[in-house]
Design a protein around this motif. Structure first.
Motif, PDB file in Angstrom:
ATOM      1  N   GLY A  79      41.698 -18.789 -37.401  1.00 56.71           N
ATOM      2  CA  GLY A  79      40.523 -19.644 -37.291  1.00 56.71           C
ATOM      3  C   GLY A  79      39.208 -18.983 -37.656  1.00 56.71           C
ATOM      4  O   GLY A  79      38.163 -19.558 -37.436  1.00 56.71           O
ATOM      5  N   MET A  80      39.260 -17.760 -38.219  1.00 50.81           N
ATOM      6  CA  MET A  80      38.020 -17.121 -38.639  1.00 50.81           C
ATOM      7  C   MET A  80      37.469 -17.855 -39.846  1.00 50.81           C
ATOM      8  O   MET A  80      38.209 -18.218 -40.739  1.00 50.81           O
ATOM      9  N   SER A  81      36.153 -18.067 -39.859  1.00 43.80           N
ATOM     10  CA  SER A  81      35.529 -18.661 -41.032  1.00 43.80           C
ATOM     11  C   SER A  81      34.046 -18.357 -41.046  1.00 43.80           C
ATOM     12  O   SER A  81      33.338 -18.720 -40.115  1.00 43.80           O
ATOM     13  N   PHE A  82      33.612 -17.703 -42.115  1.00 42.48           N
ATOM     14  CA  PHE A  82      32.184 -17.421 -42.224  1.00 42.48           C
ATOM     15  C   PHE A  82      31.386 -18.714 -42.331  1.00 42.48           C
ATOM     16  O   PHE A  82      30.187 -18.733 -42.080  1.00 42.48           O
ATOM     17  N   GLU A  83      32.056 -19.809 -42.675  1.00 39.57           N
ATOM     18  CA  GLU A  83      31.372 -21.097 -42.748  1.00 39.57           C
ATOM     19  C   GLU A  83      30.932 -21.592 -41.379  1.00 39.57           C
ATOM     20  O   GLU A  83      30.099 -22.492 -41.283  1.00 39.57           O
ATOM     21  N   ASP A  84      31.486 -21.004 -40.308  1.00 37.64           N
ATOM     22  CA  ASP A  84      31.114 -21.368 -38.939  1.00 37.64           C
ATOM     23  C   ASP A  84      29.910 -20.585 -38.422  1.00 37.64           C
ATOM     24  O   ASP A  84      29.457 -20.817 -37.302  1.00 37.64           O
ATOM     25  N   LEU A  85      29.409 -19.642 -39.209  1.00 37.94           N
ATOM     26  CA  LEU A  85      28.321 -18.790 -38.735  1.00 37.94           C
ATOM     27  C   LEU A  85      27.046 -19.597 -38.497  1.00 37.94           C
ATOM     28  O   LEU A  85      26.641 -20.395 -39.341  1.00 37.94           O
ATOM     29  N   PRO A  86      26.392 -19.360 -37.353  1.00 36.44           N
ATOM     30  CA  PRO A  86      25.096 -20.007 -37.122  1.00 36.44           C
ATOM     31  C   PRO A  86      24.044 -19.384 -38.043  1.00 36.44           C
ATOM     32  O   PRO A  86      24.213 -18.262 -38.530  1.00 36.44           O
ATOM     33  N   GLU A  87      22.969 -20.108 -38.287  1.00 38.85           N
ATOM     34  CA  GLU A  87      21.920 -19.612 -39.184  1.00 38.85           C
ATOM     35  C   GLU A  87      21.350 -18.270 -38.734  1.00 38.85           C
ATOM     36  O   GLU A  87      20.967 -17.444 -39.560  1.00 38.85           O
ATOM     37  N   ASP A  88      21.282 -18.048 -37.434  1.00 36.43           N
ATOM     38  CA  ASP A  88      20.683 -16.809 -36.915  1.00 36.43           C
ATOM     39  C   ASP A  88      21.731 -15.751 -36.566  1.00 36.43           C
ATOM     40  O   ASP A  88      21.479 -14.858 -35.759  1.00 36.43           O
ATOM     41  N   TRP A  89      22.895 -15.801 -37.218  1.00 34.88           N
ATOM     42  CA  TRP A  89      23.978 -14.893 -36.861  1.00 34.88           C
ATOM     43  C   TRP A  89      23.562 -13.426 -36.952  1.00 34.88           C
ATOM     44  O   TRP A  89      23.998 -12.613 -36.146  1.00 34.88           O
ATOM     45  N   SER A  90      22.715 -13.081 -37.901  1.00 31.93           N
ATOM     46  CA  SER A  90      22.336 -11.671 -38.065  1.00 31.93           C
ATOM     47  C   SER A  90      21.440 -11.168 -36.936  1.00 31.93           C
ATOM     48  O   SER A  90      21.282  -9.956 -36.767  1.00 31.93           O
ATOM     49  N   ALA A 118      34.507 -12.169 -35.451  1.00 33.41           N
ATOM     50  CA  ALA A 118      35.575 -12.561 -36.375  1.00 33.41           C
ATOM     51  C   ALA A 118      35.003 -13.302 -37.583  1.00 33.41           C
ATOM     52  O   ALA A 118      35.429 -13.066 -38.724  1.00 33.41           O
ATOM     53  N   ASP A 119      34.038 -14.174 -37.353  1.00 34.71           N
ATOM     54  CA  ASP A 119      33.429 -14.908 -38.463  1.00 34.71           C
ATOM     55  C   ASP A 119      32.631 -13.979 -39.381  1.00 34.71           C
ATOM     56  O   ASP A 119      32.625 -14.158 -40.604  1.00 34.71           O
ATOM     57  N   VAL A 120      31.973 -12.985 -38.813  1.00 31.61           N
ATOM     58  CA  VAL A 120      31.228 -12.015 -39.627  1.00 31.61           C
ATOM     59  C   VAL A 120      32.202 -11.166 -40.438  1.00 31.61           C
ATOM     60  O   VAL A 120      31.973 -10.899 -41.624  1.00 31.61           O
ATOM     61  N   ILE A 121      33.309 -10.758 -39.824  1.00 32.90           N
ATOM     62  CA  ILE A 121      34.335 -10.028 -40.575  1.00 32.90           C
ATOM     63  C   ILE A 121      34.832 -10.887 -41.726  1.00 32.90           C
ATOM     64  O   ILE A 121      34.989 -10.414 -42.851  1.00 32.90           O
ATOM     65  N   ASP A 122      35.043 -12.162 -41.474  1.00 37.74           N
ATOM     66  CA  ASP A 122      35.496 -13.069 -42.527  1.00 37.74           C
ATOM     67  C   ASP A 122      34.502 -13.121 -43.683  1.00 37.74           C
ATOM     68  O   ASP A 122      34.896 -13.191 -44.849  1.00 37.74           O
ATOM     69  N   LEU A 123      33.217 -13.054 -43.366  1.00 37.73           N
ATOM     70  CA  LEU A 123      32.175 -13.078 -44.388  1.00 37.73           C
ATOM     71  C   LEU A 123      32.252 -11.853 -45.300  1.00 37.73           C
ATOM     72  O   LEU A 123      32.085 -11.953 -46.515  1.00 37.73           O
ATOM     73  N   PHE A 124      32.507 -10.684 -44.719  1.00 38.67           N
ATOM     74  CA  PHE A 124      32.420  -9.436 -45.485  1.00 38.67           C
ATOM     75  C   PHE A 124      33.755  -8.878 -45.968  1.00 38.67           C
ATOM     76  O   PHE A 124      33.766  -7.889 -46.701  1.00 38.67           O
ATOM     77  N   VAL A 125      34.864  -9.477 -45.577  1.00 40.28           N
ATOM     78  CA  VAL A 125      36.170  -9.029 -46.059  1.00 40.28           C
ATOM     79  C   VAL A 125      36.782 -10.182 -46.855  1.00 40.28           C
ATOM     80  O   VAL A 125      37.438 -11.049 -46.300  1.00 40.28           O
ATOM     81  N   PRO A 126      36.523 -10.205 -48.160  1.00 40.70           N
ATOM     82  CA  PRO A 126      36.988 -11.318 -48.985  1.00 40.70           C
ATOM     83  C   PRO A 126      38.513 -11.360 -49.108  1.00 40.70           C
ATOM     84  O   PRO A 126      39.204 -10.347 -48.908  1.00 40.70           O
ATOM     85  N   ASP A 127      39.005 -12.526 -49.463  1.00 47.98           N
ATOM     86  CA  ASP A 127      40.452 -12.734 -49.590  1.00 47.98           C
ATOM     87  C   ASP A 127      41.096 -11.717 -50.526  1.00 47.98           C
ATOM     88  O   ASP A 127      42.195 -11.237 -50.259  1.00 47.98           O
ATOM     89  N   ARG A 128      40.429 -11.369 -51.626  1.00 52.51           N
ATOM     90  CA  ARG A 128      41.035 -10.428 -52.586  1.00 52.51           C
ATOM     91  C   ARG A 128      41.250  -9.059 -51.952  1.00 52.51           C
ATOM     92  O   ARG A 128      42.231  -8.385 -52.243  1.00 52.51           O
TER      93      ARG A 128
END
Length: 104
Positions: free
Chosen positions: A3-14, A25-35
């Motif tokens: 269920g990780m998804s960078f698309e779920d990140l709030p605008e102020d996540w940083s 988990a969502d931040v990891i999803d943002l920075f670890v691409p599928d490839r």
């Protein structure tokens, strides 16, 4: 983590602490691409004293038998910062053929 998804990140996540495992988990999803997950990788998120992201570190194309060497390399550069209490870290690994990364 399912269920990780960078698309779920709030605008102020940083501005938020990565103490929240769902946010981390969502931040990891943002920075670890599928490839990188598919090809195998080692990733670490360096965080400040408030556990907010400073920078992501990703070593791509890591064979499963080389994960320990890649971690040793990363930790050799990161541990001095952690020892001086200048950063915190979250790590993740992608294994060749795997979908979502392992997060810790």
């Amino acid at each position: 983590m399912v269920g990780m998804s960078f698309e779920d990140l709030p605008e102020d996540w940083s501005d938020r602490s990565l103490d929240d495992p769902v946010l981390a988990a969502d931040v990891i999803d943002l920075f670890v691409p599928d490839r990188d997950r598919a090809g195998g990788c080692v990733a670490m998120l360096l965080c400040d004293d408030d556990n907010r992201l400073l920078t992501p570190l990703v070593i791509a194309e890591v064979e499963e038998e080389d994960v320990d060497d890649a971690l040793d390399y990363l930790l050799g550069h990161v541990l001095p910062m952690l020892a001086r209490d200048e950063a915190d870290a979250h790590e993740a690994g992608g294994r060749a053929g795997a979908g979502a990364p392992d997060a810790g």
